[in-house]
Structures are given as C-alpha cells and as structure tokens.
Design an enzyme around this catalytic site. Structure first.
Site, PDB file in Angstrom:
ATOM      1  N   GLU A 102     -13.434  13.094  21.451  1.00 15.28           N
ATOM      2  CA  GLU A 102     -13.305  11.634  21.306  1.00 15.28           C
ATOM      3  C   GLU A 102     -12.855  11.251  19.897  1.00 15.28           C
ATOM      4  O   GLU A 102     -12.018  10.356  19.733  1.00 15.28           O
ATOM      5  CB  GLU A 102     -14.626  10.931  21.655  1.00 15.28           C
ATOM      6  CG  GLU A 102     -15.056  11.079  23.109  1.00 15.28           C
ATOM      7  CD  GLU A 102     -13.993  10.681  24.132  1.00 15.28           C
ATOM      8  OE1 GLU A 102     -13.095   9.904  23.804  1.00 15.28           O
ATOM      9  OE2 GLU A 102     -14.076  11.182  25.269  1.00 15.28           O
ATOM     10  N   HIS A 128      -4.223  13.908  25.005  1.00 13.40           N
ATOM     11  CA  HIS A 128      -4.670  15.086  25.740  1.00 13.40           C
ATOM     12  C   HIS A 128      -3.670  16.228  25.571  1.00 13.40           C
ATOM     13  O   HIS A 128      -2.474  16.001  25.461  1.00 13.40           O
ATOM     14  CB  HIS A 128      -4.887  14.748  27.209  1.00 13.40           C
ATOM     15  CG  HIS A 128      -6.115  13.923  27.404  1.00 13.40           C
ATOM     16  ND1 HIS A 128      -6.204  12.894  28.306  1.00 13.40           N
ATOM     17  CD2 HIS A 128      -7.319  13.988  26.790  1.00 13.40           C
ATOM     18  CE1 HIS A 128      -7.403  12.351  28.229  1.00 13.40           C
ATOM     19  NE2 HIS A 128      -8.101  12.997  27.317  1.00 13.40           N
ATOM     20  N   CYS A 181      -6.325  23.143  18.897  1.00 10.45           N
ATOM     21  CA  CYS A 181      -5.277  24.169  18.837  1.00 10.45           C
ATOM     22  C   CYS A 181      -4.382  23.882  17.621  1.00 10.45           C
ATOM     23  O   CYS A 181      -4.467  22.817  16.995  1.00 10.45           O
ATOM     24  CB  CYS A 181      -4.478  24.181  20.134  1.00 10.45           C
ATOM     25  SG  CYS A 181      -3.391  22.768  20.345  1.00 10.45           S
TER      26      CYS A 181
HETATM   27 ZN   LIG Z   1      -9.733  12.488  26.315  1.00  3.76          ZN
HETATM   28 ZN   LIG Z   2      -4.394  21.020  21.481  1.00  7.11          ZN
END
Ligand SMILES: [Zn+2]
Ligand SMILES: [Zn+2]
Length: 182
Positions: free
Chosen positions: A130, A139, A164
C-alpha cells in the site's frame, strides 16, 4: 527526506511487536525513516452499517486531516475494509498521494493454525504494497514482487516482502498523481 508514519487506528489495542515489524519493513523497502504516529482519534463515519465494514475512501480522506502534516501515513486497523465494488480489501492507498490504510481483519485467515508469525509477515507485505502505491507504484507482474496483485491470502503468502528491481527503479521517478488503488 520525509518519513513514513505508521498509525494504529484499530478498535482493539495495538500490538507493539506487529507494528514494529511493519515499521522496519517500511524503512527498509523505501530507504527512509519510518516512525510511529499515535493519537486517540479514530476515523469518523467510515463504518457502513449495512455492510458492517469500514470504507477505505473515508479513512484515506480522514487521514489527511487527522494524521501527520507531512510525509506518508499508513494507518493499520483490525476493522474489515471495503471499497464499494468488492467484498473486502486488505488495504487501499492514494496512488502517488500521502495516505494508505491496511487491515489485519482478512489477513488473519489460517493464522490460528499456522501461528501469529504468519499474520506479522502478511501485514508487512500488505503495508509495503500500500505504501508502494502511495509512492506512485502500480501493480507489478514480476513474480514474487510485493507490488503483485493478491486477491486472497494465498497470493499474499506467495509473494515476497521485496520490491523487484523494476519497481525500485520506478520509485526514483516522479510519481503520477492518480486516485485510489488497492
Ligand atoms: Zn495494490
Ligand atoms: Zn515489481
């Protein structure tokens, strides 16, 4: 560097160990101070009596008025959260904004059997997710990235606590200002 504030706004008492774990994960993920914030106020008007759940949109708006004057603020609650089109949400944030909220209510599924550590780990992931939205991250499809969508607790358990490399690089870019995302 503006800090991330962490505020327990649940009905029940705050679990200090739980919040401390979240705080450390936030500081590590976003490379900035993460600090506890506290106050006796609780979001007014967030409870939808028909659904018996709390509206994230009301909480996010309220946080900007009642919360710290600068930096990001992540509220953590034990109350069940919803947005109108969904049965429930783990949390919601203002994409590229200041406020985020997440709840332990639905993350507790299976914890009675697996032990409290599972809840701590799930909450840390959803907190980073969040706050990532509040930093403008969307996302992410990279396997294991904490910004991956997780419609249920199984999805939360499958992903890591980490952003990532692509998401970490995006953190350096100026955030796009968009309304709420979950
Ligand atoms: Zn989300
Ligand atoms: Zn990512």
């Amino acid at each position: 560097m503006e800090p991330i504030f962490l505020w327990w706004i649940g009905e029940g008492p705050a679990q200090a160990g739980l919040l401390e774990h979240v705080r450390l994960h936030l500081a590590a993920a976003f490379q900035r101070p993460a600090l506890p914030w506290d106050g006796p106020e609780r979001p007014a008007g967030a409870l939808d009596p028909r659904r018996g759940q709390h509206a994230t949109s009301v909480i996010l708006t309220w946080l900007l008025q009642a919360g710290p004057p600068a930096g990001k603020v992540l509220a953590v609650t034990d109350q069940d959260l919803f947005i109108p089109i969904l049965t429930y949400v783990f949390g919601e944030a203002q994409l590229g904004g200041r406020a985020a909220v997440c709840s332990t209510a639905r993350l507790a599924e299976g914890v009675a059997l697996a032990g409290p550590r599972l809840l701590v780990e799930r909450l840390a992931k959803e907190a980073v997710h969040e706050v990532g939205h509040a930093f403008g991250l969307r996302h992410c499809d990279t396997l294991g990235c904490v910004m991956g969508r997780s419609p249920g607790v199984a999805g939360v358990d499958q992903k890591s606590h980490q952003l990532c490399t692509t998401c970490r690089r995006r953190l350096e870019e100026p955030p796009a200002r968009r309304p709420h995302v979950r």
